[in-house]
Scaffold this motif. Structure first.
Motif, PDB file in Angstrom:
ATOM      1  N   SER A 167       0.820  -1.222   0.000  1.00 13.73           N
ATOM      2  CA  SER A 167       0.000   0.000   0.000  1.00 13.73           C
ATOM      3  C   SER A 167       0.848   1.264   0.000  1.00 13.73           C
ATOM      4  N   GLY A 222      -4.255   2.091  -2.300  1.00 12.78           N
ATOM      5  CA  GLY A 222      -4.661   1.111  -1.291  1.00 12.78           C
ATOM      6  C   GLY A 222      -5.633   0.146  -1.933  1.00 12.78           C
ATOM      7  N   SER A 223      -6.908   0.539  -1.965  1.00 13.55           N
ATOM      8  CA  SER A 223      -7.910  -0.295  -2.659  1.00 13.55           C
ATOM      9  C   SER A 223      -7.518  -0.441  -4.127  1.00 13.55           C
ATOM     10  N   THR A 262       2.558  -0.089   6.748  1.00 17.83           N
ATOM     11  CA  THR A 262       3.405  -1.285   6.754  1.00 17.83           C
ATOM     12  C   THR A 262       3.439  -1.894   8.161  1.00 17.83           C
ATOM     13  N   ALA A 275     -10.184  -0.643  12.091  1.00 16.38           N
ATOM     14  CA  ALA A 275      -9.101  -1.201  11.261  1.00 16.38           C
ATOM     15  C   ALA A 275      -9.553  -2.481  10.560  1.00 16.38           C
ATOM     16  N   ALA A 332      -8.525  -3.125   6.735  1.00 13.84           N
ATOM     17  CA  ALA A 332      -7.367  -3.979   6.401  1.00 13.84           C
ATOM     18  C   ALA A 332      -7.785  -5.162   5.526  1.00 13.84           C
ATOM     19  N   GLY A 333      -6.902  -5.521   4.612  1.00 11.42           N
ATOM     20  CA  GLY A 333      -7.147  -6.691   3.763  1.00 11.42           C
ATOM     21  C   GLY A 333      -8.296  -6.486   2.791  1.00 11.42           C
ATOM     22  N   GLY A 334      -8.562  -5.230   2.425  1.00 11.20           N
ATOM     23  CA  GLY A 334      -9.686  -4.912   1.523  1.00 11.20           C
ATOM     24  C   GLY A 334     -10.803  -4.293   2.339  1.00 11.20           C
ATOM     25  N   THR A 335     -11.195  -3.065   2.008  1.00 13.43           N
ATOM     26  CA  THR A 335     -12.242  -2.392   2.803  1.00 13.43           C
ATOM     27  C   THR A 335     -13.584  -3.071   2.560  1.00 13.43           C
ATOM     28  N   GLU A 350     -16.343  -1.753   1.780  1.00  8.48           N
ATOM     29  CA  GLU A 350     -17.013  -1.218   0.586  1.00  8.48           C
ATOM     30  C   GLU A 350     -16.489  -1.925  -0.667  1.00  8.48           C
ATOM     31  N   VAL A 351     -15.185  -2.092  -0.726  1.00  6.80           N
ATOM     32  CA  VAL A 351     -14.587  -2.731  -1.906  1.00  6.80           C
ATOM     33  C   VAL A 351     -14.980  -4.210  -1.964  1.00  6.80           C
ATOM     34  N   ASN A 370     -18.259  -4.538  -3.422  1.00  2.43           N
ATOM     35  CA  ASN A 370     -18.171  -4.477  -4.893  1.00  2.43           C
ATOM     36  C   ASN A 370     -17.817  -5.850  -5.467  1.00  2.43           C
ATOM     37  N   ASP A 419     -18.821  -1.169 -11.248  1.00  7.07           N
ATOM     38  CA  ASP A 419     -18.781   0.207 -10.758  1.00  7.07           C
ATOM     39  C   ASP A 419     -17.871   1.014 -11.687  1.00  7.07           C
ATOM     40  N   TRP A 466     -14.597   2.594 -10.282  1.00  7.43           N
ATOM     41  CA  TRP A 466     -13.549   1.646  -9.915  1.00  7.43           C
ATOM     42  C   TRP A 466     -12.765   1.178 -11.136  1.00  7.43           C
TER      43      TRP A 466
HETATM   44  C1  LIG Z   1      -4.563  -2.285  10.409  1.00  5.68           C
HETATM   45  C2  LIG Z   1      -4.090  -2.246   8.983  1.00  5.68           C
HETATM   46  C3  LIG Z   1      -2.929  -2.884   8.620  1.00  5.68           C
HETATM   47  C4  LIG Z   1      -2.476  -2.842   7.308  1.00  5.68           C
HETATM   48  N1  LIG Z   1      -1.284  -3.454   7.000  1.00  5.68           N
HETATM   49  C5  LIG Z   1      -0.789  -3.345   5.752  1.00  5.68           C
HETATM   50  C6  LIG Z   1       0.513  -3.877   5.433  1.00  5.68           C
HETATM   51  O1  LIG Z   1       1.189  -4.470   6.277  1.00  5.68           O
HETATM   52  N2  LIG Z   1       0.990  -3.697   4.178  1.00  5.68           N
HETATM   53  C7  LIG Z   1       0.274  -3.082   3.206  1.00  5.68           C
HETATM   54  O2  LIG Z   1       0.769  -3.003   2.084  1.00  5.68           O
HETATM   55  N3  LIG Z   1      -0.940  -2.552   3.473  1.00  5.68           N
HETATM   56  C8  LIG Z   1      -1.483  -2.663   4.718  1.00  5.68           C
HETATM   57  N4  LIG Z   1      -2.718  -2.110   5.016  1.00  5.68           N
HETATM   58  C9  LIG Z   1      -3.365  -1.279   4.010  1.00  5.68           C
HETATM   59  C10 LIG Z   1      -4.687  -1.780   3.496  1.00  5.68           C
HETATM   60  O3  LIG Z   1      -4.520  -2.795   2.558  1.00  5.68           O
HETATM   61  C11 LIG Z   1      -5.377  -0.536   2.901  1.00  5.68           C
HETATM   62  O4  LIG Z   1      -5.660   0.350   3.980  1.00  5.68           O
HETATM   63  C12 LIG Z   1      -6.659  -0.864   2.188  1.00  5.68           C
HETATM   64  O5  LIG Z   1      -6.396  -1.580   1.022  1.00  5.68           O
HETATM   65  C13 LIG Z   1      -7.444   0.411   1.854  1.00  5.68           C
HETATM   66  O6  LIG Z   1      -6.650   1.314   1.175  1.00  5.68           O
HETATM   67  P1  LIG Z   1      -6.552   2.856   1.620  1.00  5.68           P
HETATM   68  O7  LIG Z   1      -6.314   2.888   3.086  1.00  5.68           O
HETATM   69  O8  LIG Z   1      -5.601   3.530   0.717  1.00  5.68           O
HETATM   70  O9  LIG Z   1      -8.025   3.437   1.414  1.00  5.68           O
HETATM   71  P2  LIG Z   1      -8.655   3.921   0.027  1.00  5.68           P
HETATM   72  O10 LIG Z   1      -8.473   2.858  -0.992  1.00  5.68           O
HETATM   73  O11 LIG Z   1      -8.163   5.287  -0.291  1.00  5.68           O
HETATM   74  O12 LIG Z   1     -10.193   4.007   0.409  1.00  5.68           O
HETATM   75  C14 LIG Z   1     -10.750   5.132   1.100  1.00  5.68           C
HETATM   76  C15 LIG Z   1     -12.252   4.911   1.223  1.00  5.68           C
HETATM   77  O13 LIG Z   1     -12.816   4.836  -0.100  1.00  5.68           O
HETATM   78  C16 LIG Z   1     -13.542   3.613  -0.242  1.00  5.68           C
HETATM   79  N5  LIG Z   1     -13.384   3.120  -1.607  1.00  5.68           N
HETATM   80  C17 LIG Z   1     -12.226   3.003  -2.305  1.00  5.68           C
HETATM   81  N6  LIG Z   1     -12.480   2.485  -3.522  1.00  5.68           N
HETATM   82  C18 LIG Z   1     -13.819   2.241  -3.574  1.00  5.68           C
HETATM   83  C19 LIG Z   1     -14.668   1.703  -4.548  1.00  5.68           C
HETATM   84  N7  LIG Z   1     -14.231   1.304  -5.728  1.00  5.68           N
HETATM   85  N8  LIG Z   1     -15.990   1.607  -4.260  1.00  5.68           N
HETATM   86  C20 LIG Z   1     -16.485   2.004  -3.065  1.00  5.68           C
HETATM   87  N9  LIG Z   1     -15.706   2.543  -2.097  1.00  5.68           N
HETATM   88  C21 LIG Z   1     -14.396   2.655  -2.345  1.00  5.68           C
HETATM   89  C22 LIG Z   1     -12.923   2.661   0.760  1.00  5.68           C
HETATM   90  O14 LIG Z   1     -13.820   1.645   1.123  1.00  5.68           O
HETATM   91  C23 LIG Z   1     -12.597   3.591   1.914  1.00  5.68           C
HETATM   92  O15 LIG Z   1     -13.724   3.786   2.724  1.00  5.68           O
HETATM   93  C24 LIG Z   1      -3.216  -2.150   6.324  1.00  5.68           C
HETATM   94  C25 LIG Z   1      -4.412  -1.516   6.700  1.00  5.68           C
HETATM   95  C26 LIG Z   1      -4.841  -1.551   7.999  1.00  5.68           C
HETATM   96  C27 LIG Z   1      -6.125  -0.851   8.376  1.00  5.68           C
END
Ligand SMILES: Cc1cc2nc3c(=O)[nH]c(=O)nc-3n(C[C@H](O)[C@H](O)[C@H](O)COP(=O)(O)OP(=O)(O)OC[C@H]3O[C@@H](n4cnc5c(N)ncnc54)[C@H](O)[C@@H]3O)c2cc1C
Length: 397
Positions: free
Chosen positions: A130, A135-136, A161, A361, A365-368, A370-371, A374, A386, A389
């Motif tokens: 990420s 992220g997503s 990380t 969290a 984590a591991g895919g929100t 909302e995603v 989808n 969508d 997306w």
């Molecule tokens: C506790 C924790 C540990 C983690 N550890 C790691 C790690 O070790 N290594 C790593 O690489 N990553 C890690 N992550 C990152 C995690 O994979 C991302 O936080 C996650 O993929 C979401 O990405 P983002 O935070 O950039 O949010 P974004 O993708 O920016 O999303 C922001 C908001 O928009 C919504 N959204 C985004 N796209 C869509 C869509 N298409 N449709 C509807 N809604 C949407 C999301 O649901 C969210 O509410 C961790 C996250 C957490 C919370």
């Protein structure tokens, strides 16, 4: 309810439970995927080695790397459940993601080097996927790796990380071809986290703990031998290693059942109030539904009939119920809810406050959630995609 159990599995479960009770490095006070204090890391390295040596982890690996011919996925589910209900530490880091990447795509030299070090706890891995803008939509990542002789020069930034502050090796995704379509031109690397130019900056979270980090790369020289799989094929490597994760559904359901037990204990003195009984009853019912969904997902995995919606459905219902459970716990505590870990007035030494603050969290984590909805809608139910997306990546890198 354990429709899938039998005498062998019951005996195995008893053995795992006794092993955990006897050998675990200590009770884990906080819920979720958390980073230990630095001085506790050696104990976790040893615990990791013990779990692998006992055959409770890594059983699915090829025998030459310590796997077992009689490995059984049902046993892996039992281990995940017992580790969750034993309230102890899991091996920290991204080993569960890195190992399949190395096994499926690594060179023999990478397998011989990394796999024994994962088993012994010598190497803690972090997942460097990420980024602040990816992220997503992970394929939008901008960290780049440019070939320079027999090295790549890596520049960019990662975030979120987990355990990066303790990691010896990073499982990195970086863009190696700026002109390729979005999901192409990404390469996977195993990078030594002590290389000059890597700056790991721990982040202090709302929980007051430091579980994840920002990681900056400034002209980091990474040997070309660190590439996992083919250059520009990192998207396939990453997705394939993510697909190996199968025991998470079992761990989530077990942890939730355990914590709903805590909620029942907390609420018991107020069971005379119908609103309290109703709320706890509703949450306990949802936790049972999560358990049943998890068992259905496990059964389908065992039968080789996994559906794309199985794990996302469990994850969404787990994280929503977990959030509702922690909110209920905080409400039940009333004014005491402001006392946190270390305060003498804190209930259960602030466990509820921490769990409440961490609960969001799990929805990210591991895919929100909302995603994942989808995924269920588009890939499970066949609903229209969508448009936001699936828009093409901007031409600006
Ligand atoms: C506790 C924790 C540990 C983690 N550890 C790691 C790690 O070790 N290594 C790593 O690489 N990553 C890690 N992550 C990152 C995690 O994979 C991302 O936080 C996650 O993929 C979401 O990405 P983002 O935070 O950039 O949010 P974004 O993708 O920016 O999303 C922001 C908001 O928009 C919504 N959204 C985004 N796209 C869509 C869509 N298409 N449709 C509807 N809604 C949407 C999301 O649901 C969210 O509410 C961790 C996250 C957490 C919370």
């Amino acid at each position: 309810m354990r429709a899938d159990t039998n005498a062998d599995l019951d005996e195995f479960r008893a053995r795992v439970r006794a092993f955990i009770a006897d050998r675990n490095p200590g009770v884990k006070h906080h819920t979720g995927v958390r980073a230990p204090d630095a001085d506790f890391v050696p104990a976790i390295r040893k615990w990791t080695a013990d779990l692998f040596a006992a055959g409770y982890l890594g059983g699915e690996w090829p025998e030459q790397y310590g796997g077992s011919s009689d490995w059984d996925l049902r046993k892996a589910f039992v281990v995940a459940e017992e580790l969750a209900t034993g309230q102890t530490w899991l091996p920290i880091g991204a080993y569960a993601l890195a190992a399949p990447a190395i096994l499926d795509f690594g060179t023999d030299a990478q397998k011989d080097h990394y796999l024994p070090r994962i088993r012994s706890g010598e190497d803690i891995w972090c997942q460097l996927f990420s980024e602040p803008g990816a992220g997503s939509d992970l394929a939008s990542l901008r960290t780049r790796a440019r070939l320079d002789g027999d090295h790549y020069i890596v520049d960019g930034q990662k975030v979120w990380t987990t355990n990066g502050q303790h990691a010896d090796v990073g499982y990195l995704l970086a863009r190696t071809d700026q002109d390729a379509p979005k999901h192409k031109g990404i390469t996977a690397f195993a990078i030594d986290m002590t290389l000059p130019g890597i700056d790991v900056r721990p982040l202090r979270e709302i929980t007051g703990t430091t579980d994840f980090n920002e990681v900056f790369f400034d002209g980091v020289r990474v040997p070309a031998s660190a590439v996992i799989g083919e250059v520009d094929n990192g998207w396939t490597v990453a997705n394939s290693s993510l697909a190996h994760e199968r025991t998470g559904v079992a761990a989530m359901a077990s942890e939730l059942q355990l914590n709903v037990g805590r909620l029942v204990d907390l609420a018991r003195p107020r069971f005379g109030e119908s609103s309290v009984r109703r709320e706890v009853g509703r949450i306990a019912t949802h936790a049972t539904v999560v358990d049943l969904m998890s068992r259905r997902a496990q059964s389908r995995m065992l039968a080789g009939q996994t559906e794309i919606t199985d794990a996302p459905t469990v994850k969404i219902f787990f994280s929503d119920t977990n959030l509702a459970m922690t909110e209920a716990g905080m409400r039940l505590e009333g004014a005491d809810g402001i006392a946190t870990e270390g305060d003498t007035a804190a209930v259960d030494d602030g466990w509820w406050q921490d769990a409440y603050l961490y609960a969001r969290a799990w929805t990210i984590a591991g895919g929100t959630n909302e995603v994942l909805k989808n995924v269920i809608a588009e890939r499970g139910l066949g609903l229209p995609r969508d448009p936001a997306w699936h828009r093409p990546r901007s031409s600006t890198p």
